[in-house]
Design a protein around this motif. Structure first.
Motif, PDB file in Angstrom:
ATOM      1  N   PRO A  73       0.810  -1.223   0.000  1.00  0.00           N
ATOM      2  CA  PRO A  73       0.000   0.000   0.000  1.00  0.00           C
ATOM      3  C   PRO A  73       0.842   1.272   0.000  1.00  0.00           C
ATOM      4  O   PRO A  73       0.505   2.247  -0.678  1.00  0.00           O
ATOM      5  CB  PRO A  73      -0.837  -0.125   1.275  1.00  0.00           C
ATOM      6  CG  PRO A  73      -0.918  -1.591   1.525  1.00  0.00           C
ATOM      7  CD  PRO A  73       0.397  -2.139   1.084  1.00  0.00           C
ATOM      8  N   ALA A  74       1.944   1.280   0.753  1.00  0.00           N
ATOM      9  CA  ALA A  74       2.814   2.459   0.781  1.00  0.00           C
ATOM     10  C   ALA A  74       3.480   2.665  -0.571  1.00  0.00           C
ATOM     11  O   ALA A  74       3.543   3.793  -1.091  1.00  0.00           O
ATOM     12  CB  ALA A  74       3.861   2.313   1.881  1.00  0.00           C
ATOM     13  N   PHE A  75       3.991   1.570  -1.169  1.00  0.00           N
ATOM     14  CA  PHE A  75       4.621   1.688  -2.488  1.00  0.00           C
ATOM     15  C   PHE A  75       3.611   2.165  -3.529  1.00  0.00           C
ATOM     16  O   PHE A  75       3.918   2.995  -4.379  1.00  0.00           O
ATOM     17  CB  PHE A  75       5.215   0.340  -2.910  1.00  0.00           C
ATOM     18  CG  PHE A  75       6.385  -0.102  -2.076  1.00  0.00           C
ATOM     19  CD1 PHE A  75       7.197   0.827  -1.445  1.00  0.00           C
ATOM     20  CD2 PHE A  75       6.665  -1.449  -1.912  1.00  0.00           C
ATOM     21  CE1 PHE A  75       8.272   0.421  -0.671  1.00  0.00           C
ATOM     22  CE2 PHE A  75       7.731  -1.864  -1.145  1.00  0.00           C
ATOM     23  CZ  PHE A  75       8.546  -0.926  -0.518  1.00  0.00           C
ATOM     24  N   GLY A  76       2.400   1.630  -3.454  1.00  0.00           N
ATOM     25  CA  GLY A  76       1.372   2.042  -4.406  1.00  0.00           C
ATOM     26  C   GLY A  76       1.003   3.503  -4.246  1.00  0.00           C
ATOM     27  O   GLY A  76       0.851   4.227  -5.231  1.00  0.00           O
ATOM     28  N   PHE A  77       0.858   3.942  -2.989  1.00  0.00           N
ATOM     29  CA  PHE A  77       0.489   5.345  -2.749  1.00  0.00           C
ATOM     30  C   PHE A  77       1.546   6.284  -3.308  1.00  0.00           C
ATOM     31  O   PHE A  77       1.228   7.253  -4.014  1.00  0.00           O
ATOM     32  CB  PHE A  77       0.312   5.584  -1.249  1.00  0.00           C
ATOM     33  CG  PHE A  77      -0.029   7.015  -0.909  1.00  0.00           C
ATOM     34  CD1 PHE A  77      -1.348   7.425  -0.823  1.00  0.00           C
ATOM     35  CD2 PHE A  77       0.976   7.957  -0.684  1.00  0.00           C
ATOM     36  CE1 PHE A  77      -1.664   8.741  -0.522  1.00  0.00           C
ATOM     37  CE2 PHE A  77       0.670   9.271  -0.391  1.00  0.00           C
ATOM     38  CZ  PHE A  77      -0.658   9.659  -0.309  1.00  0.00           C
ATOM     39  N   TRP A  78       2.806   6.027  -3.000  1.00  0.00           N
ATOM     40  CA  TRP A  78       3.843   6.973  -3.392  1.00  0.00           C
ATOM     41  C   TRP A  78       4.193   6.895  -4.865  1.00  0.00           C
ATOM     42  O   TRP A  78       4.615   7.896  -5.468  1.00  0.00           O
ATOM     43  CB  TRP A  78       5.076   6.795  -2.505  1.00  0.00           C
ATOM     44  CG  TRP A  78       4.845   7.383  -1.159  1.00  0.00           C
ATOM     45  CD1 TRP A  78       4.677   6.734   0.020  1.00  0.00           C
ATOM     46  CD2 TRP A  78       4.688   8.777  -0.863  1.00  0.00           C
ATOM     47  NE1 TRP A  78       4.435   7.619   1.038  1.00  0.00           N
ATOM     48  CE2 TRP A  78       4.444   8.882   0.527  1.00  0.00           C
ATOM     49  CE3 TRP A  78       4.731   9.942  -1.632  1.00  0.00           C
ATOM     50  CZ2 TRP A  78       4.246  10.107   1.162  1.00  0.00           C
ATOM     51  CZ3 TRP A  78       4.539  11.158  -1.005  1.00  0.00           C
ATOM     52  CH2 TRP A  78       4.295  11.239   0.369  1.00  0.00           C
ATOM     53  N   THR A  79       4.002   5.742  -5.475  1.00  0.00           N
ATOM     54  CA  THR A  79       4.167   5.685  -6.934  1.00  0.00           C
ATOM     55  C   THR A  79       3.085   6.512  -7.619  1.00  0.00           C
ATOM     56  O   THR A  79       3.353   7.282  -8.547  1.00  0.00           O
ATOM     57  CB  THR A  79       4.108   4.240  -7.430  1.00  0.00           C
ATOM     58  OG1 THR A  79       5.104   3.455  -6.771  1.00  0.00           O
ATOM     59  CG2 THR A  79       4.356   4.169  -8.942  1.00  0.00           C
ATOM     60  N   ALA A  80       1.854   6.366  -7.157  1.00  0.00           N
ATOM     61  CA  ALA A  80       0.762   7.167  -7.701  1.00  0.00           C
ATOM     62  C   ALA A  80       0.991   8.653  -7.445  1.00  0.00           C
ATOM     63  O   ALA A  80       0.753   9.497  -8.320  1.00  0.00           O
ATOM     64  CB  ALA A  80      -0.570   6.731  -7.084  1.00  0.00           C
TER      65      ALA A  80
END
Length: 360
Positions: free
Chosen positions: A228-235
């Motif tokens: 979830p953290a990787f997804g949030f910051w990539t977005a």
């Protein structure tokens, strides 16, 4: 007499009589049959990719309807949409004229309304609360007011730095008496619409849904609990770069201005990550733009507004003064953004993640 074995060797099993299965062997689960339903829906409902496609289709349709209605009514809001679609040379000549208040209010207000309607429709389709897309409950008013204070403070710090360095000159005062309060409130309402529209569009449903899809991809590829953290910051990175690049359409914009727009977008994402809501970013955005355009009368991406409090002009190299872009085009803004990042980290405690893990 020798003891006979209690099993029949495989090479002695009569043809057509396979051995009975071992009841102690583990049962292998049978995978569910593939269906077209899986293409569109995952465990959390409509997959993120289809959600984004549907949302952007709604945005385009609603913006087109708003522009059509405004043009039929000969309303100034249609001029705002047409100005954004002009070639750079034509848009520059239009933007050389100060923006009137009614155009800003109606243009930004109608755009925010379109985004709010599209988000509400998607919330109904996905059976999620609208608050999930950047308006998490708790401390909303407090964060909004804090954003207002910090936005005004940091824009003032930037302007005073330019003035003290001899890079910005205040020519004259343009408003007097009761006109100051009336125009100040009216322009604050307009810039509140700017903050609501830009934050809700770029860091509301788009941020939530793109992060949902990317986090599911990271979880599938790497089996990591930090998906979830990787997804949030990539977005956040992708949308912030897009936000900065969108400023290239602004007449009078500069490379430093585009970079600062992308960086402040990342700072706003940081506030979203720590609070779960957009209220701090909306307050900061509205106060920054209001102070820049009305209170100090400096250019914002090369544009000025009518009925501003002061008349100013930049002096010296554009890299230092910001030139026609305004203070956001000055190299000094990078130091200001570093300070803003520190304020977010120190004053906004991490409460809850603004999005869950999801399905692509």
């Amino acid at each position: 007499m020798p003891h006979a074995p209690d099993f029949t060797p495989m090479d002695q099993v009569p043809p057509g009589n396979p051995p009975e299965p071992d009841p102690t062997a583990p049962i292998q689960p049978t995978p569910p049959p593939f269906s077209t339903h899986q293409i569109f829906f995952g465990r959390e409902g409509l997959r993120a990719g289809w959600s984004l496609l549907l949302y952007l289709t709604l945005i385009v349709a609603l913006f087109a309807c708003a522009s059509l209605i405004a043009s039929r009514l000969h309303h100034p809001a249609a001029q705002a949409q047409q100005t954004k679609a002009q070639p750079a040379s034509a848009a520059a000549s239009i933007a050389s004229k100060p923006i009137p208040l009614h155009l800003a209010l109606l243009g930004e207000g109608s755009e925010f309304l379109c985004v709010a309607i599209a988000t509400w429709i998607m919330a109904r389709i996905e059976r999620r609360p609208v608050a999930a897309f950047g308006f998490a409950r708790g401390r909303g008013l407090r964060n909004f007011l804090a954003g207002l204070v910090w936005g005004l403070a940091f824009l003032s710090l930037l302007v005073f730095t330019l003035r003290a360095s001899g890079l910005l000159v205040f020519d004259s005062r343009l408003l007097f008496g009761r006109a100051i309060l009336g125009d100040a409130l009216a322009w604050f309402a307009a810039f509140l619409m700017v903050g609501l529209f830009e934050e809700y569009f770029t860091r509301g449903y788009l941020q939530f849904t793109l992060a949902r899809g990317l986090s599911a991809i990271y979880s599938w590829l790497f089996k990591t609990p930090r998906a979830p953290a990787f997804g949030f910051w990539t977005a956040a990175l992708l949308l912030s770069v897009g936000f900065g690049l969108s400023h290239t359409a602004n007449p009078g914009e500069s490379p430093i201005g585009e970079l600062s727009a992308a960086l402040i977008a990342l700072v706003f994402c940081l506030s979203l990550w720590r609070t779960g809501s957009l209220w701090w970013a909306i307050g900061f955005h509205a106060a920054w733009d209001w102070a820049q355009s009305f209170l100090y009368g400096v250019a914002d991406s090369g544009t000025l507004i009518e009925h501003r409090l002061f008349a100013t002009h930049p002096v010296g190299r554009a890299l230092l003064s910001g030139g026609l872009t305004g203070p956001e085009g000055s190299i000094y803004i990078l130091a200001i953004l570093a300070l803003v990042t520190g304020v977010v980290l120190l004053t906004l405690p991490r409460t809850s993640a603004p999005m869950p893990a999801g399905q692509p």
